[in-house]
Scaffold this active site. Sequence first.
Site, mmCIF file in Angstrom:
data_model
loop_
_atom_site.group_PDB
_atom_site.id
_atom_site.type_symbol
_atom_site.label_atom_id
_atom_site.label_comp_id
_atom_site.label_asym_id
_atom_site.label_seq_id
_atom_site.Cartn_x
_atom_site.Cartn_y
_atom_site.Cartn_z
ATOM 1 N N ASP A 249 -4.794 -6.690 -7.195
ATOM 2 C CA ASP A 249 -4.937 -5.913 -5.972
ATOM 3 C C ASP A 249 -5.238 -4.473 -6.425
ATOM 4 O O ASP A 249 -5.195 -4.162 -7.624
ATOM 5 C CB ASP A 249 -3.650 -5.991 -5.142
ATOM 6 C CG ASP A 249 -3.914 -5.864 -3.652
ATOM 7 O OD1 ASP A 249 -4.983 -5.350 -3.278
ATOM 8 O OD2 ASP A 249 -3.046 -6.268 -2.857
ATOM 9 N N HIS B 239 0.845 -1.197 0.000
ATOM 10 C CA HIS B 239 0.000 0.000 0.000
ATOM 11 C C HIS B 239 0.881 1.248 0.000
ATOM 12 O O HIS B 239 0.488 2.293 -0.521
ATOM 13 C CB HIS B 239 -0.897 0.037 1.242
ATOM 14 C CG HIS B 239 -1.937 -1.028 1.278
ATOM 15 N ND1 HIS B 239 -1.682 -2.289 1.754
ATOM 16 C CD2 HIS B 239 -3.238 -1.004 0.893
ATOM 17 C CE1 HIS B 239 -2.794 -3.006 1.676
ATOM 18 N NE2 HIS B 239 -3.743 -2.256 1.157
#
Length: 219
Positions: free
Chosen positions: A141, A70
Site C-alpha cells: 500500500d 491513511h
Amino acid sequence: LLSSLGVNVNFAPVCDIAGDEDDFMYSRSLGQDAETTSEFIRQTVSLYSENSMGCVLKHFPGYGDNPDTHKGIALDERELTEFETRDFLPFSAGIQEGAECVLVSHNIVSCLDKTVPASLSEEWHSLLRGELGFTGCIITDDLSMGAIRKCCDIQAAAIQAIKAGNDLLCCTDYGIQLPAVIEAVRTGEISEERIEESVRRILAWKLRLGLLPEDAVLS
C-alpha cells in the site's frame, strides 16, 4: 473504459470482508460473507483476464474492522485461524483464478508479526508465497500513509519493503524513497539478486498482459 484510457492495470478488486457499516473498509468492500466475496473475486478476476487487464487483490491479509491506516497505526490482534477460515478465502480464490498481483496492507497483524505493518513483514510475505502459493507480484500500500510515517522513517520503510519481499512499491514520496532503495543496493544492504528476482516477476506479468514482444524470453 480503462483500456480506452490506456490503463493496463486496475488496483482492484477489494478482497476484504467487512460486514459492519461502521467499518472503515465497508464502503470499499462487497459487504458480504467470505463465500460470497470469494465467488465475486473469482468471477471478477476471470473478467479482467478475459479483457487482458491487470488486477490487484487487496488488502492482504484482510483488512477486517481496523481503522484507517491513511491516518495512523492499526493493530489487528485476531488469531491466525480467523484469517485462514475467513479472510484468506477471497485472496485464494483470486490467486487460483490467475490474479497476478497482491497488495499488502499497513495493518500490524500481531498473530504473525507484532513489530511492523504487514507490508514490511517478511513473515506475512512468506505466508502469502508459501501457504497461499502466490507466485506473482506483491506490492505495498502507499508507503507515505500515516501508518508508515508513525512507525518508521519513510526511507527506511522503502528499503524494508524490498527486503520483506515486495516486488513493487506504491509510494507518493518516490523522490525520496526511490533514491533510498538505489543507495541500499549500492551499499549492499539490498542485494542485486533480490532486485532481479522482483524484476523477473514484473516482466513476466507484463508479458502476460501483452506489454512485451511475444518472443521475449525471461530467464
